[in-house]
Design an enzyme around this catalytic site. Structure first.
Site, PDB file in Angstrom:
ATOM      1  N   LYS A 171      32.220  67.179  48.390  1.00  0.00           N
ATOM      2  CA  LYS A 171      32.970  66.413  47.418  1.00  0.00           C
ATOM      3  C   LYS A 171      32.190  66.526  46.135  1.00  0.00           C
ATOM      4  CE  LYS A 171      35.739  63.813  50.974  1.00  0.00           C
ATOM      5  NZ  LYS A 171      35.745  62.601  51.995  1.00  0.00           N
ATOM      6  N   GLN A 223      32.921  57.159  52.906  1.00  0.00           N
ATOM      7  CA  GLN A 223      33.277  58.092  53.911  1.00  0.00           C
ATOM      8  C   GLN A 223      33.609  57.512  55.527  1.00  0.00           C
ATOM      9  OE1 GLN A 223      33.849  61.286  53.270  1.00  0.00           O
ATOM     10  NE2 GLN A 223      34.106  61.795  55.405  1.00  0.00           N
ATOM     11  N   ASP A 262      40.755  57.060  47.466  1.00  0.00           N
ATOM     12  CA  ASP A 262      41.126  57.397  48.968  1.00  0.00           C
ATOM     13  C   ASP A 262      42.600  57.039  49.137  1.00  0.00           C
ATOM     14  OD1 ASP A 262      39.566  59.181  50.499  1.00  0.00           O
ATOM     15  OD2 ASP A 262      38.174  57.715  50.980  1.00  0.00           O
TER      16      ASP A 262
HETATM   17  N1  GUN Z   1      37.149  61.187  56.740  1.00  0.00           N
HETATM   18  C1  GUN Z   1      37.845  62.167  57.139  1.00  0.00           C
HETATM   19  N2  GUN Z   1      38.632  62.355  56.068  1.00  0.00           N
HETATM   20  C2  GUN Z   1      38.468  61.254  55.284  1.00  0.00           C
HETATM   21  C3  GUN Z   1      39.066  61.075  53.743  1.00  0.00           C
HETATM   22  O1  GUN Z   1      39.861  61.676  53.170  1.00  0.00           O
HETATM   23  N3  GUN Z   1      38.364  59.962  53.046  1.00  0.00           N
HETATM   24  C4  GUN Z   1      37.202  59.302  53.705  1.00  0.00           C
HETATM   25  N4  GUN Z   1      36.522  58.382  52.781  1.00  0.00           N
HETATM   26  N5  GUN Z   1      36.898  59.631  54.787  1.00  0.00           N
HETATM   27  C5  GUN Z   1      37.393  60.692  55.482  1.00  0.00           C
END
Ligand code: GUN
Length: 304
Positions: free
Chosen positions: A52, A96, A119
Site C-alpha cells: 500500500k 491494518q 477503508d
Molecule cells: N486486512 C485485510 N484486508 C484489509 C483491508 O482492506 N483493510 C485493512 N485495514 N485491513 C485488511
C-alpha cells in the site's frame, strides 16, 4: 476455458487515475496522505502495508507509518488514532486488520473520524453503504465491482453467490450488489450453510471470500459462470524462495476449464484493493480541500 482476468492491468488504470487526481491536488498545495497503523509483525500484514505504501508513493501521495508491537494496549492504539484524526495533514486512516486478539477491533474502527475512513469500515460508512448514500466504499468489494464493470460482465439481474460473510468482503459486497443501480440477486453462504454446492452451482457470478484454500472445486461451479477469487492463502512450499506460495479459495485449473471468466491469485482482486484505496485517499483529501475552501472543486467521493 475461461478468460483470465488480469487484475494488475485494470488496477494500473485506476492507479493512473489516482495519480492524475493527486497531481491536481498538489497544484493546490495539498498532498494526499494516509496514516497507516500496523500492529505486530505478521509477515502478511507487513507485506500488505508495504504494498500500500509503495503504491501511494508511486501515485505521488504520502503515508505516515505507525508500527506498534504485538502487545500494545487498546488505549495506546486509540491515542494514535485520535492524533491522526486531529492532524490536518492526514486525510485518510487505515488500521491494518486483523488486530491481535486482546484488541477490540470494533472499538478501534469506531474511533476513526468517518471523514478519514478510507477503508469504509466505520459504522457510519457501513450505514451509508447499506442506505445507498455517498460514503467511502470498502476497497476489496469496490474493486470486485469495478473489475466486473471493466470486463463488461452484465450484473443486473445476475445471481451472485458469495461464499464468506466477513465484514471486510462478504457482507459489504452483498450490499453493493443489491444496490438499485447494480441490481443483482445475492445469496450469501457461510460456515453454517448446509449444502454449499447446491448454492454455488446456481451462481452466474461466484465470489469466493472464505479464506480457505481449494474450497471451490469444479463440481461446485456452473458451466460458463464468472468466478471471482478473493481468497489469499499462504501455502508452505519448499521449492520457493519465501518458503510459501499464495493461493486463492478456488481450485484454479479445474474451475478455469469450466468458467467463462476467472480471477487468478495473485494478480486478480488483490491489486484492485490497493488501487481503490488510493482513490479513496485522493477523495478524502479532495473533500478536506472542499471543506476548508482550498479552491479544489471535486464532488464528494467522485470515485464512487
Ligand atoms: N486486512 C485485510 N484486508 C484489509 C483491508 O482492506 N483493510 C485493512 N485495514 N485491513 C485488511
Amino acid at each position: 476455458m475461461a478468460d483470465i482476468i488480469d487484475g494488475r492491468e485494470y488496477a494500473r488504470k485506476k492507479r493512473e487515475e489516482a495519480a492524475h487526481r493527486t497531481a491536481a491536488l498538489k497544484e493546490k498545495g495539498i498532498t494526499p496522505c494516509l496514516g497507516l497503523i500496523l500492529v505486530g509483525e505478521e509477515p502478511a500484514g507487513i507485506s500488505y502495508v508495504a504494498a500500500k505504501e509503495k503504491a501511494l508513493l508511486e501515485a505521488g501521495m504520502e503515508s505516515r507509518d505507525i508500527r506498534l508491537s504485538r502487545d500494545v494496549s487498546e488505549e495506546e492504539i486509540l491515542t494514535h488514532v485520535v492524533r491522526l484524526n486531529r492532524d490536518p495533514r492526514i486525510h485518510g486512516i487505515l488500521v491494518q486488520l486483523p488486530l491481535p486478539n486482546h484488541i477490540r477491533e470494533d472499538r478501534i474502527i469506531a474511533a476513526i473520524d468517518p471523514n478519514k475512513d478510507v477503508d469504509g469500515f466505520h459504522p457510519v460508512s457501513v450505514g451509508n453503504l447499506v442506505l445507498g448514500k455517498p460514503g467511502f466504499l470498502p476497497c476489496t468489494p469496490h474493486g470486485v465491482l469495478v473489475l466486473l464493470e471493466e470486463i463488461k460482465i452484465p450484473v443486473a439481474g445476475a445471481h451472485v453467490v458469495i461464499v464468506g460473510r466477513s465484514n471486510i468482503v462478504g457482507k459489504p459486497l452483498a450490499q453493493l450488489f443489491v444496490r438499485r443501480e447494480i441490481n443483482a440477486t445475492v445469496t450469501i453462504c457461510h460456515t453454517g450453510t448446509g449444502d454449499l454446492r447446491r448454492h454455488t452451482c446456481q451462481a452466474d457470478i461466484l465470489v469466493a471470500a472464505a479464506g480457505k484454500a481449494g474450497l471451490i472445486t469444479a463440481d461446485m461451479v456452473k458451466e460458463g459462470a464468472v468466478v471471482i477469487d478473493v481468497g489469499v492463502n499462504r501455502i508452505s512450499a519448499n521449492n520457493t524462495k519465501k518458503g510459501y506460495r499464495l493461493t486463492g479459495d478456488v481450485d484454479f485449473d479445474a474451475v478455469a476449464a469450466k468458467a467463462s471468466y476467472i480471477t487468478p491469485v495473485p494478480g486478480g482482486v488483490g491489486p484492485m484493493t490497493v488501487a481503490m484505496l488510493l482513490l479513496n485517499v485522493v477523495s478524502a483529501a479532495a473533500q478536506f480541500a472542499d471543506a476548508n475552501c482550498l479552491g479544489v472543486s471535486t464532488s464528494r467521493n467522485s470515485n464512487n
